[in-house]
Motif scaffolding. Structure first.
Motif, PDB file in Angstrom:
ATOM      1  N   HIS A 109       1.181  -1.670  -9.608  1.00  6.36           N
ATOM      2  CA  HIS A 109       0.687  -2.554  -8.275  1.00  6.36           C
ATOM      3  C   HIS A 109      -0.300  -3.728  -8.811  1.00  6.36           C
ATOM      4  O   HIS A 109      -1.236  -3.710  -8.223  1.00  6.36           O
ATOM      5  CB  HIS A 109       0.138  -1.843  -7.019  1.00  6.36           C
ATOM      6  CG  HIS A 109       0.282  -2.634  -5.712  1.00  6.36           C
ATOM      7  ND1 HIS A 109       0.479  -2.239  -4.286  1.00  6.36           N
ATOM      8  CD2 HIS A 109       0.312  -3.848  -5.497  1.00  6.36           C
ATOM      9  CE1 HIS A 109       0.437  -3.091  -3.539  1.00  6.36           C
ATOM     10  NE2 HIS A 109       0.613  -4.237  -4.248  1.00  6.36           N
ATOM     11  N   SER A 112      -0.718  -9.039  -7.553  1.00  7.61           N
ATOM     12  CA  SER A 112      -1.998 -10.110  -7.444  1.00  7.61           C
ATOM     13  C   SER A 112      -2.998  -9.927  -8.342  1.00  7.61           C
ATOM     14  O   SER A 112      -4.086 -10.686  -7.978  1.00  7.61           O
ATOM     15  CB  SER A 112      -2.331 -10.174  -5.947  1.00  7.61           C
ATOM     16  OG  SER A 112      -2.960  -8.957  -5.722  1.00  7.61           O
ATOM     17  N   GLY A 144      -5.483  -9.282   1.355  1.00  5.61           N
ATOM     18  CA  GLY A 144      -4.172  -9.043   0.859  1.00  5.61           C
ATOM     19  C   GLY A 144      -3.282  -9.758   1.616  1.00  5.61           C
ATOM     20  O   GLY A 144      -3.656 -10.114   2.835  1.00  5.61           O
ATOM     21  N   LEU A 160      -1.626 -15.862  -3.576  1.00  8.78           N
ATOM     22  CA  LEU A 160      -1.077 -14.922  -4.496  1.00  8.78           C
ATOM     23  C   LEU A 160       0.249 -15.180  -4.662  1.00  8.78           C
ATOM     24  O   LEU A 160       0.756 -14.420  -5.737  1.00  8.78           O
ATOM     25  CB  LEU A 160      -1.434 -13.326  -3.868  1.00  8.78           C
ATOM     26  CG  LEU A 160      -1.034 -13.190  -2.360  1.00  8.78           C
ATOM     27  CD1 LEU A 160       0.291 -13.393  -2.209  1.00  8.78           C
ATOM     28  CD2 LEU A 160      -1.594 -11.819  -2.105  1.00  8.78           C
ATOM     29  N   GLY A 197      -7.843  -3.525   2.526  1.00  9.98           N
ATOM     30  CA  GLY A 197      -7.013  -4.039   1.663  1.00  9.98           C
ATOM     31  C   GLY A 197      -5.353  -4.108   1.954  1.00  9.98           C
ATOM     32  O   GLY A 197      -5.214  -3.703   3.372  1.00  9.98           O
ATOM     33  N   MET A 214      -8.349 -14.651  -3.149  1.00  7.21           N
ATOM     34  CA  MET A 214      -7.983 -13.793  -2.114  1.00  7.21           C
ATOM     35  C   MET A 214      -9.144 -13.242  -1.062  1.00  7.21           C
ATOM     36  O   MET A 214      -9.327 -13.293  -0.245  1.00  7.21           O
ATOM     37  CB  MET A 214      -7.258 -12.396  -2.466  1.00  7.21           C
ATOM     38  CG  MET A 214      -5.685 -12.654  -2.850  1.00  7.21           C
ATOM     39  SD  MET A 214      -5.129 -11.432  -3.781  1.00  7.21           S
ATOM     40  CE  MET A 214      -5.375 -10.137  -2.686  1.00  7.21           C
TER      41      MET A 214
HETATM   42  C1  8YV Z   1      -3.135  -6.194  -3.386  1.00 12.21           C
HETATM   43  C2  8YV Z   1      -0.987  -6.336  -1.784  1.00 12.21           C
HETATM   44  O1  8YV Z   1      -2.951  -5.071  -4.024  1.00 12.21           O
HETATM   45  O2  8YV Z   1      -1.500  -8.677  -0.880  1.00 12.21           O
HETATM   46  C3  8YV Z   1      -0.909  -7.475  -1.002  1.00 12.21           C
HETATM   47  O3  8YV Z   1      -0.373  -7.338   0.207  1.00 12.21           O
HETATM   48  O4  8YV Z   1      -0.396  -5.456  -1.788  1.00 12.21           O
HETATM   49  C4  8YV Z   1      -2.012  -6.840  -3.217  1.00 12.21           C
HETATM   50  O5  8YV Z   1      -1.964  -8.153  -3.402  1.00 12.21           O
HETATM   51  C5  8YV Z   1      -3.813  -5.618  -2.342  1.00 12.21           C
HETATM   52  O6  8YV Z   1      -3.914  -6.390  -1.106  1.00 12.21           O
HETATM   53  C6  8YV Z   1      -5.442  -5.541  -2.559  1.00 12.21           C
HETATM   54  O7  8YV Z   1      -6.036  -4.766  -1.487  1.00 12.21           O
END
Ligand code: 8YV
Length: 315
Positions: free
Chosen positions: A278, A281, A75, A100, A52, A290
């Motif tokens: 958080h 996105s 992400g 995003l 992530g 994504m």
């Molecule tokens: C997501 C984020 O919560 O894109 C990113 O860097 O922090 C968020 O969009 C995350 O990546 C989901 O894993």
């Protein structure tokens, strides 16, 4: 051809994990009860890693994956990836930019509105039946107020567009001035001093750790509200709590935190602070896009030896 082995180090939504499982031999490191055992048994076969945006990937984990070719981040942020190490080993790193941008920028605008116009407080006021007893408080007109953006990348620019449409003034700071219709301020404290809303929109990581510190918050001052939709690591969180407790700044709208999902306890009790879990996105459409891009990067790599969104440091 045998399915490539990939290791998954973060919880993934079914709309990403199910298609991954269909095309790859997935090893769920995140959920594994005995992680060293998984690495010992499968580590030498693993060619891809999915994580992530907020996941921290230690080099010790990568050391246990000698055939790793690619890290595909679900992400846009890849501050948890040891990029120099990956460069040395020739490991590709991809992320999910662009898809995003709109959603994250929307959250920044929402936090400006919720703090500036007091919408969260006013919503609580109505729910509590208070309107039956008295009129609502007056808040702050947003048009004409100054928004200072730290980090004028894709998301920063989308925020700028939105707040311009609301009649707000935009200035920014970052590594260098850009060809944009907004004023560049070379230093962050200077930007804070002239902003009613200081919006953090730059990447996380070592280069930006705690750059929004006590000095910057003091410069933001009692007229200023801090908005963070980027990474908790960019703000010195104890300094932020202290500034809010002392009334050094006006308020804060925060979607990200240093140690998610843990939030410093004093923030819960503050009426001038708006807290989100958080969700920059976190829409069905964007998380699906994504997920599709995260998998498309792996697919492209294993099919053609090319990726769609290599991070700029490795380009
Ligand atoms: C997501 C984020 O919560 O894109 C990113 O860097 O922090 C968020 O969009 C995350 O990546 C989901 O894993």
């Amino acid at each position: 051809m045998a399915q490539p082995d990939i290791i998954v180090t973060a919880p993934l939504p079914p709309f990403l994990y199910d298609p991954l499982r269909a095309d790859y031999r997935c090893h769920d490191y995140y959920a594994a009860s005995h992680k060293p055992g998984l690495l010992a048994a499968e580590g030498a076969r693993i060619r891809g890693l999915v994580q992530g945006g907020g996941t921290v990937t230690p080099t010790t984990l990568l050391d246990a994956l000698p055939r790793l070719e690619i890290i595909s981040v679900f992400g846009v942020g890849y501050d948890g990836v040891p990029v120099d190490y990956c460069r040395q080993r020739g490991i590709k790193v991809t992320n999910t930019p662009d898809v995003l941008t709109d959603d994250v920028a929307d959250v920044a605008v929402a936090l400006i509105m919720m703090t500036g116009r007091g919408f969260v407080r006013l919503n609580r006021f109505v729910h509590a039946g208070e309107w039956e007893k008295r009129g609502p408080e007056l808040t702050t007109k947003l048009a004409g107020r100054r928004v200072g953006i730290l980090g004028l990348g894709r998301i920063g620019k989308a925020i700028a567009q939105r707040v311009r449409a609301m009649g707000m003034e935009v200035s920014y700071t970052g590594r260098k001035p850009q060809d944009v219709p907004y004023r560049f301020v070379p230093d962050l404290a200077g930007l804070a001093a002239e902003s009613d809303f200081l919006v953090v929109a730059c990447p996380g990581g070592a280069a930006t750790k705690n750059v929004v510190n006590a000095e910057v918050l003091a410069a933001l001052g009692t007229k200023g509200t801090l908005v963070n939709i980027a990474r908790g690591s960019i703000v010195d969180e104890p300094a932020l709590v202290a500034a809010l407790q002392a009334g050094t700044i006006k308020g804060a709208g925060l979607d990200v935190f240093a140690d998610e999902p843990h939030i410093p306890a004093p923030l819960f009790a503050m009426d001038n602070v708006v807290l989100l879990p958080h969700v920059g996105s976190a829409t069905h459409e964007t998380r699906k896009a994504m997920g599709d891009l995260c998998k498309a990067n792996l697919d492209a790599w294993f099919a053609t030896g090319k990726v769609l969104t290599l991070i700029p440091e490795l380009a």
